[in-house]
Design a protein around this motif. Structure first.
Motif, PDB file in Angstrom:
ATOM      1  N   SER A  81      -8.163  -1.989  -6.580  1.00 27.50           N
ATOM      2  CA  SER A  81      -7.987  -2.825  -7.763  1.00 27.50           C
ATOM      3  C   SER A  81      -6.521  -3.257  -7.905  1.00 27.50           C
ATOM      4  O   SER A  81      -5.985  -3.895  -7.007  1.00 27.50           O
ATOM      5  N   CYS A  82      -5.851  -2.885  -8.990  1.00 22.25           N
ATOM      6  CA  CYS A  82      -4.439  -3.250  -9.147  1.00 22.25           C
ATOM      7  C   CYS A  82      -3.605  -2.681  -8.001  1.00 22.25           C
ATOM      8  O   CYS A  82      -2.659  -3.322  -7.531  1.00 22.25           O
ATOM      9  N   GLY A  83      -3.990  -1.502  -7.531  1.00 24.35           N
ATOM     10  CA  GLY A  83      -3.300  -0.916  -6.388  1.00 24.35           C
ATOM     11  C   GLY A  83      -3.488  -1.721  -5.111  1.00 24.35           C
ATOM     12  O   GLY A  83      -2.670  -1.641  -4.191  1.00 24.35           O
ATOM     13  N   GLY A  84      -4.572  -2.494  -5.048  1.00 28.54           N
ATOM     14  CA  GLY A  84      -4.772  -3.379  -3.903  1.00 28.54           C
ATOM     15  C   GLY A  84      -3.728  -4.484  -3.857  1.00 28.54           C
ATOM     16  O   GLY A  84      -3.293  -4.901  -2.779  1.00 28.54           O
ATOM     17  N   LEU A  85      -3.328  -4.986  -5.029  1.00 28.17           N
ATOM     18  CA  LEU A  85      -2.234  -5.959  -5.079  1.00 28.17           C
ATOM     19  C   LEU A  85      -0.948  -5.336  -4.547  1.00 28.17           C
ATOM     20  O   LEU A  85      -0.211  -5.952  -3.775  1.00 28.17           O
ATOM     21  N   GLU A  86      -0.680  -4.090  -4.980  1.00 32.27           N
ATOM     22  CA  GLU A  86       0.503  -3.393  -4.476  1.00 32.27           C
ATOM     23  C   GLU A  86       0.457  -3.282  -2.956  1.00 32.27           C
ATOM     24  O   GLU A  86       1.463  -3.501  -2.266  1.00 32.27           O
ATOM     25  N   ALA A  87      -0.727  -2.936  -2.433  1.00 35.89           N
ATOM     26  CA  ALA A  87      -0.864  -2.732  -0.991  1.00 35.89           C
ATOM     27  C   ALA A  87      -0.627  -4.030  -0.224  1.00 35.89           C
ATOM     28  O   ALA A  87       0.021  -4.024   0.831  1.00 35.89           O
ATOM     29  N   GLY A 135       4.921   4.600  14.107  1.00 34.58           N
ATOM     30  CA  GLY A 135       4.555   3.292  14.638  1.00 34.58           C
ATOM     31  C   GLY A 135       3.177   2.855  14.199  1.00 34.58           C
ATOM     32  O   GLY A 135       2.730   1.756  14.521  1.00 34.58           O
ATOM     33  N   LYS A 136       2.480   3.738  13.465  1.00 36.38           N
ATOM     34  CA  LYS A 136       1.128   3.443  12.986  1.00 36.38           C
ATOM     35  C   LYS A 136       1.081   3.693  11.483  1.00 36.38           C
ATOM     36  O   LYS A 136       0.708   4.770  11.019  1.00 36.38           O
ATOM     37  N   VAL A 137       1.500   2.697  10.743  1.00 31.40           N
ATOM     38  CA  VAL A 137       1.606   2.790   9.285  1.00 31.40           C
ATOM     39  C   VAL A 137       0.774   1.677   8.658  1.00 31.40           C
ATOM     40  O   VAL A 137       0.818   0.529   9.106  1.00 31.40           O
ATOM     41  N   ALA A 138       0.007   2.025   7.625  1.00 26.23           N
ATOM     42  CA  ALA A 138      -0.804   1.034   6.917  1.00 26.23           C
ATOM     43  C   ALA A 138      -0.640   1.234   5.420  1.00 26.23           C
ATOM     44  O   ALA A 138      -0.184   2.280   4.957  1.00 26.23           O
ATOM     45  N   THR A 139      -1.022   0.206   4.671  1.00 28.25           N
ATOM     46  CA  THR A 139      -1.100   0.312   3.221  1.00 28.25           C
ATOM     47  C   THR A 139      -2.521   0.007   2.780  1.00 28.25           C
ATOM     48  O   THR A 139      -3.255  -0.717   3.461  1.00 28.25           O
ATOM     49  N   ALA A 140      -2.903   0.574   1.657  1.00 27.53           N
ATOM     50  CA  ALA A 140      -4.215   0.310   1.077  1.00 27.53           C
ATOM     51  C   ALA A 140      -4.130   0.580  -0.415  1.00 27.53           C
ATOM     52  O   ALA A 140      -3.214   1.262  -0.888  1.00 27.53           O
ATOM     53  N   GLY A 141      -5.089   0.050  -1.148  1.00 30.67           N
ATOM     54  CA  GLY A 141      -5.094   0.293  -2.583  1.00 30.67           C
ATOM     55  C   GLY A 141      -6.357  -0.222  -3.230  1.00 30.67           C
ATOM     56  O   GLY A 141      -7.062  -1.069  -2.670  1.00 30.67           O
ATOM     57  N   VAL A 172      -5.556  -2.613   3.771  1.00 28.31           N
ATOM     58  CA  VAL A 172      -6.907  -2.640   3.226  1.00 28.31           C
ATOM     59  C   VAL A 172      -6.822  -2.876   1.725  1.00 28.31           C
ATOM     60  O   VAL A 172      -6.128  -2.145   1.007  1.00 28.31           O
ATOM     61  N   SER A 173      -7.525  -3.895   1.254  1.00 30.52           N
ATOM     62  CA  SER A 173      -7.606  -4.206  -0.169  1.00 30.52           C
ATOM     63  C   SER A 173      -9.004  -3.856  -0.661  1.00 30.52           C
ATOM     64  O   SER A 173      -9.993  -4.411  -0.202  1.00 30.52           O
ATOM     65  N   LEU A 174      -9.083  -2.909  -1.598  1.00 30.35           N
ATOM     66  CA  LEU A 174     -10.356  -2.446  -2.137  1.00 30.35           C
ATOM     67  C   LEU A 174     -10.569  -3.015  -3.535  1.00 30.35           C
ATOM     68  O   LEU A 174      -9.772  -2.741  -4.443  1.00 30.35           O
ATOM     69  N   ASN A 175     -11.606  -3.844  -3.698  1.00 26.92           N
ATOM     70  CA  ASN A 175     -11.974  -4.358  -5.022  1.00 26.92           C
ATOM     71  C   ASN A 175     -10.762  -5.001  -5.706  1.00 26.92           C
ATOM     72  O   ASN A 175     -10.430  -4.697  -6.850  1.00 26.92           O
ATOM     73  N   SER A 176     -10.106  -5.893  -5.007  1.00 31.47           N
ATOM     74  CA  SER A 176      -8.875  -6.484  -5.513  1.00 31.47           C
ATOM     75  C   SER A 176      -8.802  -7.942  -5.089  1.00 31.47           C
ATOM     76  O   SER A 176      -9.821  -8.566  -4.783  1.00 31.47           O
ATOM     77  N   GLY A 177      -7.603  -8.504  -5.086  1.00 24.77           N
ATOM     78  CA  GLY A 177      -7.397  -9.893  -4.714  1.00 24.77           C
ATOM     79  C   GLY A 177      -6.419 -10.555  -5.662  1.00 24.77           C
ATOM     80  O   GLY A 177      -6.283 -10.156  -6.829  1.00 24.77           O
ATOM     81  N   PHE A 178      -5.726 -11.553  -5.165  1.00 23.82           N
ATOM     82  CA  PHE A 178      -4.761 -12.271  -5.995  1.00 23.82           C
ATOM     83  C   PHE A 178      -5.479 -13.221  -6.950  1.00 23.82           C
ATOM     84  O   PHE A 178      -6.494 -13.833  -6.596  1.00 23.82           O
ATOM     85  N   PHE A 179      -4.943 -13.329  -8.162  1.00 22.25           N
ATOM     86  CA  PHE A 179      -5.525 -14.197  -9.194  1.00 22.25           C
ATOM     87  C   PHE A 179      -5.078 -15.644  -8.998  1.00 22.25           C
ATOM     88  O   PHE A 179      -3.961 -15.911  -8.555  1.00 22.25           O
ATOM     89  N   ALA A 180      -5.960 -16.563  -9.369  1.00 20.85           N
ATOM     90  CA  ALA A 180      -5.636 -17.989  -9.252  1.00 20.85           C
ATOM     91  C   ALA A 180      -4.450 -18.368 -10.127  1.00 20.85           C
ATOM     92  O   ALA A 180      -3.669 -19.265  -9.782  1.00 20.85           O
ATOM     93  N   ASP A 181      -4.289 -17.697 -11.273  1.00 24.00           N
ATOM     94  CA  ASP A 181      -3.204 -18.041 -12.191  1.00 24.00           C
ATOM     95  C   ASP A 181      -1.940 -17.218 -11.948  1.00 24.00           C
ATOM     96  O   ASP A 181      -0.986 -17.286 -12.721  1.00 24.00           O
ATOM     97  N   GLY A 182      -1.942 -16.432 -10.860  1.00 24.57           N
ATOM     98  CA  GLY A 182      -0.752 -15.647 -10.543  1.00 24.57           C
ATOM     99  C   GLY A 182      -0.527 -14.472 -11.466  1.00 24.57           C
ATOM    100  O   GLY A 182       0.623 -14.021 -11.625  1.00 24.57           O
TER     101      GLY A 182
END
Length: 426
Positions: free
Chosen positions: A292-298, A284-290, A311-321
């Motif tokens: 850079s590119c793994g942050g997108l996966e997370a 009942g206590k599950v999280a994702t993290a990643g 948790v997204s580490l040093n990542s983020g979605f790109f404006a151009d997708g």
């Protein structure tokens, strides 16, 4: 006369003997059974917005082990649940009943289970005054019922023992030895876990982690960071084989399903006969993290309803997708999220800021300008960065108030130079 007296004496003795045998038989036949029931509920509104709110409910079982739970309560106002996770719910008027999901029905003595939901409220949410677990009102104490049965009657004695709730120990204070091993039956994953989970008094939360560069065979870059997280009481399931050998998975592009598969692996391990983690996971206590590119996966994997934080580490979605995931993906998040970056020298700096800005869930932006793109994972900011990750997850998954103060209070992380912290919807 003596003959009559003798007969009377023998009759009296016989009656007394029969009575003694009957009494003794009743005592020998006495059976007693005891059952202890008790619970504590921590209810917190994580965020609210005009007309709506997000809440987390953490149930601690103080009594005998529970196999299948049902929690009921009544809202005081006009609250209506629109969506729930880590359990299902029914609502009739103000009365709500939540029941376990398939994977989190068992609650050991002293263990916790949590679930969350989104709701609507015109007047603003309030905390319910009372909860009941499987019919037992949760008072923070235990009630022991002892039943004694005899051949002639049944006596029931009920005693109440008050248990003083202890403050939850922040997970960051733990320092368990860690074992790093290949995932049983699936060489796509490496597991970082406390070496002796049976010695830990509570089930372990699960973190599915995606590597930088979407490295799906080699996780050596994140070994130190994930060992730190596991030492605090998490089971971390990371993409990549334990020895870096080929595992049939290409690297370089996001595969979010790897992280949801990692959660499914944990569900299987929870019930596998002979597994060291058998019945030791808190699903009942599950999280994702990643990173850079793994942050997108997370972030994409966090759309899974089994996930309660990301948790997204040093990542983020790109404006151009780029990589096939546009910034509109942010709107699909349903759990609290933390977005960390290393300041202007971090190549993900702008994407991280934009992703945080678009988030509608409870969100934290945590920036350490000296960390750059890799400091949290392998640089001098590793301990500081991973401490922040653990505190955030402890706040979100466990409702720990000490961790909450560390993340959200002006005297917490925000007071540690050179960190810059912002938050919303909490």
């Amino acid at each position: 006369m003596r003959s009559n007296d003798s007969r009377a004496s023998r009759s009296a003795a016989l009656v007394a003997a029969v009575a003694l045998v009957a009494t003794t038989g009743a005592l020998i036949g006495a059976q007693s059974a005891s059952a202890a029931a008790g619970c504590r509920v921590d209810y917190s509104v994580g965020s609210q917005w005009p007309g709506g709110f997000n809440a987390t409910v953490v149930v601690t079982n103080l009594g005998d082990p529970v196999n299948g739970w049902r929690l009921s309560w009544a809202f005081a106002g006009d609250e209506r649940i629109t969506q729930s996770w880590n359990g299902s719910h029914t609502q009739s008027g103000a009365q709500v009943t939540a029941v376990n999901a398939a994977w989190n029905g068992a609650i050991a003595t002293g263990a916790t289970v949590s679930f969350g939901f989104n709701g609507t409220s015109g007047a603003g949410p309030t905390t319910p005054s009372s909860f009941a677990l499987n019919g037992t009102v949760c008072t923070g104490s235990t009630t022991t019922t002892t039943t004694t049965s005899t051949t002639s009657s049944t006596t029931t004695t009920t005693t109440t023992t008050t248990t003083t709730p202890q403050p939850s120990r922040p997970m960051v204070e733990n320092n368990f030895p860690v074992t790093r091993e290949g995932a049983y039956g699936d060489n796509r994953f490496t597991v970082f876990r406390p070496s002796n989970p049976q010695a830990i008094d509570r089930p372990l939360p699960v973190l599915a982690f995606g590597n930088g560069a979407c490295a799906h065979t080699n996780n050596s870059e994140v070994t130190r960071a994930l060992t730190f997280i596991a030492s605090k009481g998490f089971v971390v399931v990371d993409t990549g084989s334990v020895d870096g050998s080929p595992n049939g998975v290409p690297s370089g592009s996001p595969i979010p399903s790897l992280l949801t598969d990692a959660i499914t692996w944990a569900e299987r391990e929870q019930n596998r006969s002979g597994a060291v983690l058998r019945q030791r996971l808190d699903l009942g206590k599950v999280a994702t993290a990643g990173h850079s590119c793994g942050g997108l996966e997370a972030m994409v994997a966090a759309q899974d309803r089994r996930v309660s934080g990301v948790v997204s580490l040093n990542s983020g979605f790109f404006a151009d997708g780029s990589f096939g995931y546009p910034r509109s993906e942010v709107g699909k998040l349903h759990t609290p999220a933390m977005f960390m970056d290393g300041g202007p020298s971090d190549i993900a700096y702008a994407n991280n800021q934009a992703t945080y800005d678009l988030a509608t869930v409870p969100a934290v932006l945590a920036r350490q300008p000296e960390a750059g793109h890799g400091g949290f994972i392998g640089g001098s900011q590793l301990t500081d960065g991973m401490t922040t990750v653990v505190q955030f997850l402890d706040m979100v998954l466990n409702g720990n108030q000490t961790a909450r103060a560390y993340i959200l209070s002006p005297s917490g992380l925000a007071a540690k130079a050179p960190w810059v912290v912002a938050s919303k919807n909490f």
